[in-house]
Write a protein that holds these residues in place. Structure first.
Motif, mmCIF file in Angstrom:
data_model
loop_
_atom_site.group_PDB
_atom_site.id
_atom_site.type_symbol
_atom_site.label_atom_id
_atom_site.label_comp_id
_atom_site.label_asym_id
_atom_site.label_seq_id
_atom_site.Cartn_x
_atom_site.Cartn_y
_atom_site.Cartn_z
ATOM 1 N N ALA A 3 -5.875 -8.396 -5.283
ATOM 2 C CA ALA A 3 -6.022 -7.177 -4.478
ATOM 3 C C ALA A 3 -5.092 -7.205 -3.276
ATOM 4 O O ALA A 3 -4.511 -6.170 -2.908
ATOM 5 C CB ALA A 3 -7.469 -7.023 -4.025
ATOM 6 N N SER A 4 -4.929 -8.365 -2.673
ATOM 7 C CA SER A 4 -4.046 -8.443 -1.511
ATOM 8 C C SER A 4 -2.593 -8.221 -1.915
ATOM 9 O O SER A 4 -1.854 -7.517 -1.227
ATOM 10 C CB SER A 4 -4.214 -9.782 -0.803
ATOM 11 N N PHE A 5 -2.172 -8.817 -3.043
ATOM 12 C CA PHE A 5 -0.800 -8.595 -3.495
ATOM 13 C C PHE A 5 -0.567 -7.143 -3.897
ATOM 14 O O PHE A 5 0.496 -6.575 -3.624
ATOM 15 C CB PHE A 5 -0.448 -9.518 -4.657
ATOM 16 N N LEU A 9 2.192 -4.751 -2.115
ATOM 17 C CA LEU A 9 3.230 -4.078 -2.901
ATOM 18 C C LEU A 9 3.138 -2.558 -2.792
ATOM 19 O O LEU A 9 4.162 -1.876 -2.716
ATOM 20 C CB LEU A 9 3.153 -4.525 -4.361
ATOM 21 N N THR A 10 1.911 -2.036 -2.762
ATOM 22 C CA THR A 10 1.743 -0.587 -2.594
ATOM 23 C C THR A 10 2.253 -0.141 -1.230
ATOM 24 O O THR A 10 2.947 0.874 -1.114
ATOM 25 C CB THR A 10 0.260 -0.206 -2.748
ATOM 26 N N GLY A 11 1.914 -0.887 -0.193
ATOM 27 C CA GLY A 11 2.392 -0.559 1.152
ATOM 28 C C GLY A 11 3.906 -0.626 1.241
ATOM 29 O O GLY A 11 4.545 0.238 1.846
ATOM 30 N N THR A 30 -0.678 0.044 5.384
ATOM 31 C CA THR A 30 -1.182 -0.466 4.113
ATOM 32 C C THR A 30 -0.648 -1.868 3.854
ATOM 33 O O THR A 30 -1.392 -2.762 3.432
ATOM 34 C CB THR A 30 -0.777 0.479 2.965
ATOM 35 N N LEU A 31 0.630 -2.069 4.111
ATOM 36 C CA LEU A 31 1.222 -3.389 3.956
ATOM 37 C C LEU A 31 0.552 -4.396 4.886
ATOM 38 O O LEU A 31 0.240 -5.521 4.493
ATOM 39 C CB LEU A 31 2.725 -3.321 4.238
ATOM 40 N N GLU A 32 0.291 -3.989 6.108
ATOM 41 C CA GLU A 32 -0.363 -4.872 7.071
ATOM 42 C C GLU A 32 -1.776 -5.226 6.635
ATOM 43 O O GLU A 32 -2.214 -6.371 6.782
ATOM 44 C CB GLU A 32 -0.386 -4.197 8.437
ATOM 45 N N PHE A 38 -4.911 -11.001 2.485
ATOM 46 C CA PHE A 38 -4.408 -12.290 2.031
ATOM 47 C C PHE A 38 -4.723 -13.382 3.042
ATOM 48 O O PHE A 38 -5.027 -14.512 2.674
ATOM 49 C CB PHE A 38 -2.902 -12.226 1.775
ATOM 50 N N GLY A 39 -4.682 -13.052 4.309
ATOM 51 C CA GLY A 39 -4.992 -14.015 5.356
ATOM 52 C C GLY A 39 -6.448 -14.433 5.358
ATOM 53 O O GLY A 39 -6.789 -15.530 5.820
#
Length: 89
Positions: A3-5, A9-11, A30-32, A38-39
């Protein structure tokens, strides 16, 4: 982790393919958020990621304020607030 990847990628896709600044800021947010998700997997490194997230939010705030100031300057001939005193009466 998938989900994080996917969010990153969408962002990144929205950030690079859109022309308007507002949609680019949405892509950046969105990328952030994908980076933050992921963090969360790296619990021991959270203090560094929190500081990094705050810096990213500050950067987005500067982008948004720049866009707003640009739109205001295009609409009005001056950004000075001294002209508002004539509206007082």
């Amino acid at each position: 982790m998938p989900a994080s990847f996917a969010t990153v990628l969408t962002g990144f896709l929205v950030l690079t393919t859109r022309r308007k600044a507002i949609t680019q800021v949405v892509g950046y947010l969105t990328l952030e958020n994908g980076v933050f998700v992921f963090g969360l997997l790296l619990v021991e490194a959270i203090p560094f990621l929190v500081e990094f997230g705050v810096l990213l939010d500050l950067l987005v705030a500067v982008f948004v304020m720049g866009i707003i100031m640009n739109h205001i300057q295009r609409e009005f001939s001056s950004l000075s607030t001294e002209h508002l005193t004539s509206l007082r009466e």
